[in-house]
Motif scaffolding. Structure first.
Motif, mmCIF file in Angstrom:
data_model
loop_
_atom_site.group_PDB
_atom_site.id
_atom_site.type_symbol
_atom_site.label_atom_id
_atom_site.label_comp_id
_atom_site.label_asym_id
_atom_site.label_seq_id
_atom_site.Cartn_x
_atom_site.Cartn_y
_atom_site.Cartn_z
ATOM 1 N N ILE A 95 0.841 -1.229 0.094
ATOM 2 C CA ILE A 95 -0.081 -0.086 0.055
ATOM 3 C C ILE A 95 0.757 1.104 0.222
ATOM 4 C CG2 ILE A 95 -1.620 1.400 1.473
ATOM 5 C CD1 ILE A 95 -2.664 -1.558 2.116
ATOM 6 N N GLN A 96 1.919 1.138 0.734
ATOM 7 C CA GLN A 96 2.923 2.353 0.751
ATOM 8 C C GLN A 96 3.457 2.565 -0.534
ATOM 9 O OE1 GLN A 96 5.809 1.146 4.099
ATOM 10 N NE2 GLN A 96 4.126 1.889 5.394
ATOM 11 N N ALA A 97 3.687 1.424 -1.404
ATOM 12 C CA ALA A 97 4.283 1.640 -2.544
ATOM 13 C C ALA A 97 3.465 2.387 -3.636
ATOM 14 C CB ALA A 97 4.947 0.087 -2.997
ATOM 15 N N GLY A 98 2.122 2.308 -3.374
ATOM 16 C CA GLY A 98 1.171 2.718 -4.443
ATOM 17 C C GLY A 98 0.171 1.765 -4.625
ATOM 18 N N ALA A 99 0.079 0.548 -4.185
ATOM 19 C CA ALA A 99 -0.878 -0.365 -4.660
ATOM 20 C C ALA A 99 -2.359 0.010 -4.449
ATOM 21 C CB ALA A 99 -0.643 -1.797 -4.244
ATOM 22 N N SER A 100 -3.438 -0.211 -5.012
ATOM 23 C CA SER A 100 -4.573 -0.280 -4.776
ATOM 24 C C SER A 100 -5.384 -1.214 -3.848
ATOM 25 C CB SER A 100 -5.410 0.092 -5.753
ATOM 26 O OG SER A 100 -5.071 1.502 -6.460
ATOM 27 N N GLY A 101 -4.406 -2.293 -3.634
ATOM 28 C CA GLY A 101 -4.866 -3.735 -2.916
ATOM 29 C C GLY A 101 -4.249 -4.850 -3.108
ATOM 30 N N CYS A 102 -4.664 -5.874 -2.305
ATOM 31 C CA CYS A 102 -3.816 -7.008 -2.675
ATOM 32 C C CYS A 102 -4.988 -7.992 -2.546
ATOM 33 C CB CYS A 102 -2.753 -7.350 -1.321
ATOM 34 S SG CYS A 102 -1.543 -5.935 -0.987
ATOM 35 N N VAL A 103 -4.616 -9.190 -3.454
ATOM 36 C CA VAL A 103 -5.220 -10.198 -3.474
ATOM 37 C C VAL A 103 -4.397 -11.655 -3.323
ATOM 38 C CG1 VAL A 103 -6.836 -11.815 -4.963
ATOM 39 C CG2 VAL A 103 -7.226 -9.283 -4.949
ATOM 40 N N LEU A 104 -5.018 -12.466 -2.535
ATOM 41 C CA LEU A 104 -4.244 -13.674 -2.437
ATOM 42 C C LEU A 104 -4.087 -14.570 -3.551
ATOM 43 C CD1 LEU A 104 -4.884 -14.738 1.308
ATOM 44 C CD2 LEU A 104 -2.916 -13.682 0.485
ATOM 45 N N LYS A 105 -2.934 -15.395 -4.161
ATOM 46 C CA LYS A 105 -3.169 -16.174 -5.359
ATOM 47 C C LYS A 105 -4.200 -17.309 -4.872
ATOM 48 C CE LYS A 105 1.109 -15.016 -7.565
ATOM 49 N NZ LYS A 105 2.611 -15.417 -8.060
ATOM 50 N N SER A 106 -4.248 -17.570 -3.622
ATOM 51 C CA SER A 106 -5.283 -18.660 -3.305
ATOM 52 C C SER A 106 -6.693 -18.293 -3.282
ATOM 53 C CB SER A 106 -4.672 -19.354 -2.100
ATOM 54 O OG SER A 106 -4.836 -18.266 -0.706
ATOM 55 N N ALA A 107 -6.875 -16.921 -3.460
ATOM 56 C CA ALA A 107 -8.069 -16.455 -3.525
ATOM 57 C C ALA A 107 -9.252 -17.169 -4.609
ATOM 58 C CB ALA A 107 -8.305 -15.167 -3.524
ATOM 59 N N PRO A 108 -10.476 -17.538 -4.215
ATOM 60 C CA PRO A 108 -11.369 -17.826 -5.541
ATOM 61 C C PRO A 108 -11.402 -16.924 -6.660
ATOM 62 C CG PRO A 108 -12.694 -17.993 -3.276
ATOM 63 C CD PRO A 108 -11.365 -17.159 -3.056
ATOM 64 N N HIS A 109 -11.670 -17.488 -7.770
ATOM 65 C CA HIS A 109 -11.548 -16.556 -9.081
ATOM 66 C C HIS A 109 -12.682 -15.500 -8.888
ATOM 67 C CE1 HIS A 109 -10.083 -20.164 -11.500
ATOM 68 N NE2 HIS A 109 -9.246 -19.514 -10.755
ATOM 69 N N GLN A 110 -13.664 -15.824 -8.392
ATOM 70 C CA GLN A 110 -14.693 -14.494 -8.121
ATOM 71 C C GLN A 110 -14.429 -13.417 -7.382
ATOM 72 O OE1 GLN A 110 -17.228 -14.487 -10.123
ATOM 73 N NE2 GLN A 110 -17.815 -12.266 -9.282
ATOM 74 N N GLU A 111 -13.244 -13.710 -6.282
ATOM 75 C CA GLU A 111 -13.022 -12.804 -5.468
ATOM 76 C C GLU A 111 -11.944 -11.759 -6.240
ATOM 77 O OE1 GLU A 111 -9.974 -12.012 -1.582
ATOM 78 O OE2 GLU A 111 -11.335 -13.905 -1.580
ATOM 79 N N LEU A 112 -11.183 -12.363 -7.125
ATOM 80 C CA LEU A 112 -10.395 -11.430 -7.944
ATOM 81 C C LEU A 112 -11.104 -10.765 -9.011
ATOM 82 C CD1 LEU A 112 -7.234 -10.839 -9.313
ATOM 83 C CD2 LEU A 112 -7.503 -13.029 -10.506
ATOM 84 N N ILE A 113 -11.935 -11.352 -9.506
ATOM 85 C CA ILE A 113 -12.917 -10.337 -10.512
ATOM 86 C C ILE A 113 -13.263 -9.233 -9.707
ATOM 87 C CG2 ILE A 113 -14.805 -10.669 -11.710
ATOM 88 C CD1 ILE A 113 -13.906 -13.563 -12.409
ATOM 89 N N GLU A 114 -14.039 -9.668 -8.565
ATOM 90 C CA GLU A 114 -14.690 -8.337 -8.027
ATOM 91 C C GLU A 114 -13.570 -7.248 -7.334
ATOM 92 O OE1 GLU A 114 -16.571 -10.338 -4.554
ATOM 93 O OE2 GLU A 114 -18.228 -11.197 -6.177
ATOM 94 N N ALA A 115 -12.237 -7.888 -7.009
ATOM 95 C CA ALA A 115 -11.174 -6.886 -6.494
ATOM 96 C C ALA A 115 -10.871 -6.120 -7.820
ATOM 97 C CB ALA A 115 -9.862 -7.699 -6.109
ATOM 98 N N ILE A 116 -10.791 -6.651 -9.081
ATOM 99 C CA ILE A 116 -10.336 -5.838 -10.117
ATOM 100 C C ILE A 116 -11.409 -4.790 -10.547
ATOM 101 C CG2 ILE A 116 -10.098 -6.023 -12.759
ATOM 102 C CD1 ILE A 116 -8.923 -8.716 -12.468
ATOM 103 N N ARG A 117 -12.706 -5.124 -10.168
ATOM 104 C CA ARG A 117 -13.723 -4.353 -10.601
ATOM 105 C C ARG A 117 -13.852 -3.083 -9.319
ATOM 106 N NH1 ARG A 117 -17.922 -8.727 -12.207
ATOM 107 N NH2 ARG A 117 -17.620 -8.664 -14.552
ATOM 108 N N SER A 118 -13.458 -3.386 -8.344
ATOM 109 C CA SER A 118 -13.778 -2.401 -7.213
ATOM 110 C C SER A 118 -12.408 -1.551 -7.378
ATOM 111 C CB SER A 118 -13.551 -3.278 -5.727
ATOM 112 O OG SER A 118 -13.365 -2.225 -4.695
ATOM 113 N N VAL A 119 -11.220 -1.990 -7.627
ATOM 114 C CA VAL A 119 -10.129 -1.332 -7.888
ATOM 115 C C VAL A 119 -10.106 -0.061 -9.017
ATOM 116 C CG1 VAL A 119 -7.453 -1.052 -8.351
ATOM 117 C CG2 VAL A 119 -8.445 -2.633 -6.579
ATOM 118 N N CYS A 120 -10.855 -0.853 -10.111
ATOM 119 C CA CYS A 120 -11.012 -0.045 -11.276
ATOM 120 C C CYS A 120 -11.976 1.139 -11.052
ATOM 121 C CB CYS A 120 -11.615 -1.023 -12.385
ATOM 122 S SG CYS A 120 -11.573 -0.165 -14.120
#
Length: 218
Positions: A95-120
């Motif tokens: 976050i300090q480096a400027g990222a808008s968020g973090c997702v674990l690689k072990s997360a369900p696919h739907q969580e990644l998709i939701e995270a992308i939409r949220s950050v966008c």
């Protein structure tokens, strides 16, 4: 369409993400890179909406360094960190480096998709477990000795706290600050809630600790 750039040193991971995200109607993978420097170069070429950035890339520039540099070059591009590390230290650094968020690689696919939409959409995103841990840590710091709570106190509340510590009554404080007694009482109540204190002596002790009696209204 949400334009996405993939930056990960594992070709198999990139291939899987490519298949997954290109199957989503409003998403398109516009490029790939295997390390940070290549990712920055591709981002400048493609101008993606979001970069999915691997945190640990042993060859070339790592994800944190690439994120920090990329945010300076393309501040409008959001960066979502992909990581295997379920660790607060990594989250804070990302976050300090400027990222808008973090997702674990072990997360369900739907969580990644939701995270992308949220950050966008301009929001920040942390996976639920990380959010809880960060909140617990923040609240824990507030509960330690009130030191972090000082940042929550308004300038007016600091004036009231200083005068309370100097022994002025509510009426005298009201006269000095040209406010009503009721407003003074409200400020004191807010102070006690923010500092998690219950008595005047606690406020006086806190003011001394913070050095508030060395300056203020005479």
């Amino acid at each position: 369409m949400i334009k996405i750039l993939l930056v990960d040193d594992h070709a198999v991971v990139r291939m899987g993400l490519n298949v997954l995200l290109n199957a989503v109607p409003d998403m398109e993978v516009v490029g790939e890179a295997s390390e940070g420097d290549e990712g920055i170069k591709k981002a400048l070429e493609k101008i993606p909406d979001i970069v999915l950035m691997d945190l640990s890339m042993p060859h070339g520039k790592d994800g944190l360094s690439a994120t920090s540099e990329l945010k300076k070059l393309l501040p409008e591009t959001a960066i979502l960190i992909l990581t295997m590390h379920d660790d607060e230290a990594y989250l804070f650094r990302a976050i300090q480096a400027g990222a808008s968020g973090c997702v674990l690689k072990s997360a369900p696919h739907q969580e990644l998709i939701e995270a992308i939409r949220s950050v966008c959409s301009g929001n920040a995103y942390l996976h639920p477990a990380a959010t809880k841990r960060l909140m617990d840590e923040y609240l824990g710091k507030l509960n330690q000795d009130g030191s972090d709570s000082y940042q929550l106190i308004s300038d007016r509340e600091k004036e009231v706290l200083t005068l309370v510590a100097k022994g002025y009554s509510n009426k005298e404080i009201a006269e000095k600050l040209i406010i009503s007694v009721k407003t003074v009482e409200s400020h004191k109540s807010n102070l006690m809630e923010k500092l998690q204190m219950k008595t005047r002596p606690e406020l006086v002790s806190y003011a001394l600790k913070k050095g508030l009696l060395g300056y203020g209204m005479q």
